[in-house]
Design a protein around this motif. Structure first.
Motif, PDB file in Angstrom:
ATOM      1  N   LYS A   8       0.816  -1.224   0.000  1.00  0.00           N
ATOM      2  CA  LYS A   8       0.000   0.000   0.000  1.00  0.00           C
ATOM      3  C   LYS A   8       0.850   1.274   0.000  1.00  0.00           C
ATOM      4  CE  LYS A   8      -1.307   0.500   4.921  1.00  0.00           C
ATOM      5  NZ  LYS A   8      -0.310  -0.417   5.500  1.00  0.00           N
ATOM      6  N   ASP A   9       2.010   1.228   0.597  1.00  0.00           N
ATOM      7  CA  ASP A   9       2.833   2.444   0.615  1.00  0.00           C
ATOM      8  C   ASP A   9       4.320   2.072   0.690  1.00  0.00           C
ATOM      9  OD1 ASP A   9       3.188   1.545   3.197  1.00  0.00           O
ATOM     10  OD2 ASP A   9       1.859   3.030   4.100  1.00  0.00           O
ATOM     11  N   TYR A  10       5.162   3.091   0.820  1.00  0.00           N
ATOM     12  CA  TYR A  10       6.618   2.867   0.810  1.00  0.00           C
ATOM     13  C   TYR A  10       7.069   1.943   1.942  1.00  0.00           C
ATOM     14  CZ  TYR A  10      11.624   3.842   0.896  1.00  0.00           C
ATOM     15  OH  TYR A  10      12.988   3.711   0.885  1.00  0.00           O
ATOM     16  N   LEU A 196      13.107  -6.427  -7.844  1.00  0.00           N
ATOM     17  CA  LEU A 196      13.090  -5.026  -8.271  1.00  0.00           C
ATOM     18  C   LEU A 196      12.099  -4.262  -7.400  1.00  0.00           C
ATOM     19  CD1 LEU A 196      13.331  -3.551 -11.795  1.00  0.00           C
ATOM     20  CD2 LEU A 196      11.413  -2.827 -10.369  1.00  0.00           C
ATOM     21  N   VAL A 197      12.543  -3.132  -6.876  1.00  0.00           N
ATOM     22  CA  VAL A 197      11.658  -2.303  -6.046  1.00  0.00           C
ATOM     23  C   VAL A 197      11.397  -0.962  -6.734  1.00  0.00           C
ATOM     24  CG1 VAL A 197      12.164  -3.320  -3.785  1.00  0.00           C
ATOM     25  CG2 VAL A 197      13.697  -1.566  -4.677  1.00  0.00           C
ATOM     26  N   ALA A 198      10.155  -0.486  -6.599  1.00  0.00           N
ATOM     27  CA  ALA A 198       9.778   0.789  -7.221  1.00  0.00           C
ATOM     28  C   ALA A 198       8.651   1.410  -6.415  1.00  0.00           C
ATOM     29  CB  ALA A 198       9.320   0.561  -8.660  1.00  0.00           C
ATOM     30  N   ASN A 199       8.754   2.706  -6.175  1.00  0.00           N
ATOM     31  CA  ASN A 199       7.664   3.374  -5.475  1.00  0.00           C
ATOM     32  C   ASN A 199       7.373   4.736  -6.102  1.00  0.00           C
ATOM     33  OD1 ASN A 199      10.198   4.427  -4.066  1.00  0.00           O
ATOM     34  ND2 ASN A 199       8.625   5.720  -3.174  1.00  0.00           N
ATOM     35  N   GLY A 200       6.133   5.190  -5.895  1.00  0.00           N
ATOM     36  CA  GLY A 200       5.740   6.525  -6.348  1.00  0.00           C
ATOM     37  C   GLY A 200       5.198   6.542  -7.765  1.00  0.00           C
ATOM     38  N   ALA A 201       4.341   7.542  -8.001  1.00  0.00           N
ATOM     39  CA  ALA A 201       3.662   7.661  -9.291  1.00  0.00           C
ATOM     40  C   ALA A 201       4.654   7.834 -10.445  1.00  0.00           C
ATOM     41  CB  ALA A 201       2.692   8.844  -9.248  1.00  0.00           C
ATOM     42  N   ASP A 235       4.751   0.042  -4.591  1.00  0.00           N
ATOM     43  CA  ASP A 235       3.598   0.557  -3.852  1.00  0.00           C
ATOM     44  C   ASP A 235       2.442   0.806  -4.835  1.00  0.00           C
ATOM     45  OD1 ASP A 235       4.338   2.868  -5.186  1.00  0.00           O
ATOM     46  OD2 ASP A 235       4.520   4.096  -3.389  1.00  0.00           O
ATOM     47  N   GLU A 236       1.286   1.166  -4.288  1.00  0.00           N
ATOM     48  CA  GLU A 236       0.101   1.317  -5.143  1.00  0.00           C
ATOM     49  C   GLU A 236       0.298   2.356  -6.243  1.00  0.00           C
ATOM     50  OE1 GLU A 236      -3.291   2.008  -2.609  1.00  0.00           O
ATOM     51  OE2 GLU A 236      -3.350  -0.119  -2.028  1.00  0.00           O
ATOM     52  N   GLU A 237       0.996   3.443  -5.907  1.00  0.00           N
ATOM     53  CA  GLU A 237       1.205   4.495  -6.918  1.00  0.00           C
ATOM     54  C   GLU A 237       2.040   3.984  -8.095  1.00  0.00           C
ATOM     55  OE1 GLU A 237       0.915   8.557  -4.270  1.00  0.00           O
ATOM     56  OE2 GLU A 237       2.885   7.902  -4.974  1.00  0.00           O
ATOM     57  N   ALA A 238       3.086   3.246  -7.772  1.00  0.00           N
ATOM     58  CA  ALA A 238       3.945   2.722  -8.848  1.00  0.00           C
ATOM     59  C   ALA A 238       3.211   1.670  -9.678  1.00  0.00           C
ATOM     60  CB  ALA A 238       5.228   2.141  -8.260  1.00  0.00           C
ATOM     61  N   PHE A 239       2.279   0.966  -9.044  1.00  0.00           N
ATOM     62  CA  PHE A 239       1.555  -0.114  -9.731  1.00  0.00           C
ATOM     63  C   PHE A 239       0.281   0.379 -10.418  1.00  0.00           C
ATOM     64  CE2 PHE A 239       2.974  -4.543  -8.033  1.00  0.00           C
ATOM     65  CZ  PHE A 239       4.298  -4.191  -8.207  1.00  0.00           C
ATOM     66  N   ALA A 240       0.037   1.700 -10.358  1.00  0.00           N
ATOM     67  CA  ALA A 240      -1.255   2.235 -10.824  1.00  0.00           C
ATOM     68  C   ALA A 240      -1.607   1.777 -12.242  1.00  0.00           C
ATOM     69  CB  ALA A 240      -1.237   3.758 -10.745  1.00  0.00           C
TER      70      ALA A 240
END
Ligand code: F6R
Length: 246
Positions: A8-10, A196-201, A235-240
């Motif tokens: 859900k988040d970072y 692989l990790v990714a976060n944010g829009a 996170d949710e933003e990166a997966f949008a």
């Protein structure tokens, strides 16, 4: 095969990614971990350090090899990736410093530096789990969009936009390194597992392109579609833009 884990988040992303590394170390105490720098893994590194301090994780038999390093920066330069890794992880866990490896940015001759690093990786017996972040243009390590996939550890000329983006960390733009050493795409693909990790829009578009678009050196991370064991934690933003595709 690619597994996607949407947090859900970072903070949750960092803990879930730490679970993948924890599972690796439980399975194989003397794992060889490929590591990354950048802002994305900092929470994950904090999480690993906390688990180690609690006695839940043991790094005493672990060997690490980092993806990349600026050419020309000494170990004590606070912008070097060597410095970053010591500050954010190695000083906080029970790893033997002799078992940590970062490409040596102080070696002037690129051929020597790259061959030496490939030999170090080969001597570890191979990377069990390689951690990656992803650039907005799909770069992994410092492998930027190109006409071909660079194979082994190589010396890259940083693009003007990367130099400009990095300038904020240095006293003046003249101090920003113009070259870096990085594992190549084949070096990365040789790892048994990839995380692989990714976060944010800001990473949403490139995740879609990398994992659901064409496989092309113009989007270096797209090559990961050909790897047999990839886990993407975001996170949710990166997966949008991929949540309906996974
Ligand atoms: C770091 C590295 C880079 C970063 C990428 C993402 O060792 O090789 O490919 O993973 O630039 O950086 P952040 O996490 O800062 O968005």
């Amino acid at each position: 095969m690619i597994k996607f884990i949407c947090a859900k988040d970072y903070d949750e992303m960092s803990r879930r990614a730490a679970n993948v590394i924890s599972a690796q170390l439980i399975e194989k105490a003397d794992s060889v971990l490929g590591l990354a720098t950048g802002s994305t893994p900092i929470g994950l590194y904090n999480c690993l350090a906390e688990r180690c301090a609690m006695g839940d994780l043991d790094f005493s038999k672990v060997t690490t090899v980092n993806l990349d390093e600026y050419k020309g920066l000494t170990h004590d330069n606070d912008q070097s990736y060597y410095y970053f890794m010591n500050k954010n992880l190695f000083s906080k866990i029970n790893i033997d410093p002799a078992n940590t490896n970062v490409p040596d940015g102080t070696i002037e001759d690129p051929e020597e530096a790259c061959a030496k690093y490939e030999a170090i990786i080969a001597a570890t017996g191979g990377i069990d789990l390689q951690l990656l972040g992803i650039g907005h243009n799909g770069h992994i390590g410092f492998n930027e969009p190109a006409d071909v996939f660079p194979k082994l550890t190589n010396c890259v000329d940083l693009t003007e936009s990367t130099i400009n983006a990095n300038a904020r960390f240095f006293a003046s733009i003249e101090d920003v390194p113009t070259q870096a050493y990085t594992m190549g795409i084949q070096t990365i693909m040789n790892a048994k597992k990839i995380l692989l990790v990714a976060n944010g829009a800001g990473k949403a578009e490139i995740l879609k392109k990398s994992f659901f678009g064409d496989i092309t050196p113009q989007v270096p991370a797209s090559v990961l579609q050909l790897h047999p064991d990839v886990t993407v934690v975001g996170d949710e933003e990166a997966f949008a833009l991929i949540k309906d595709l996974i």
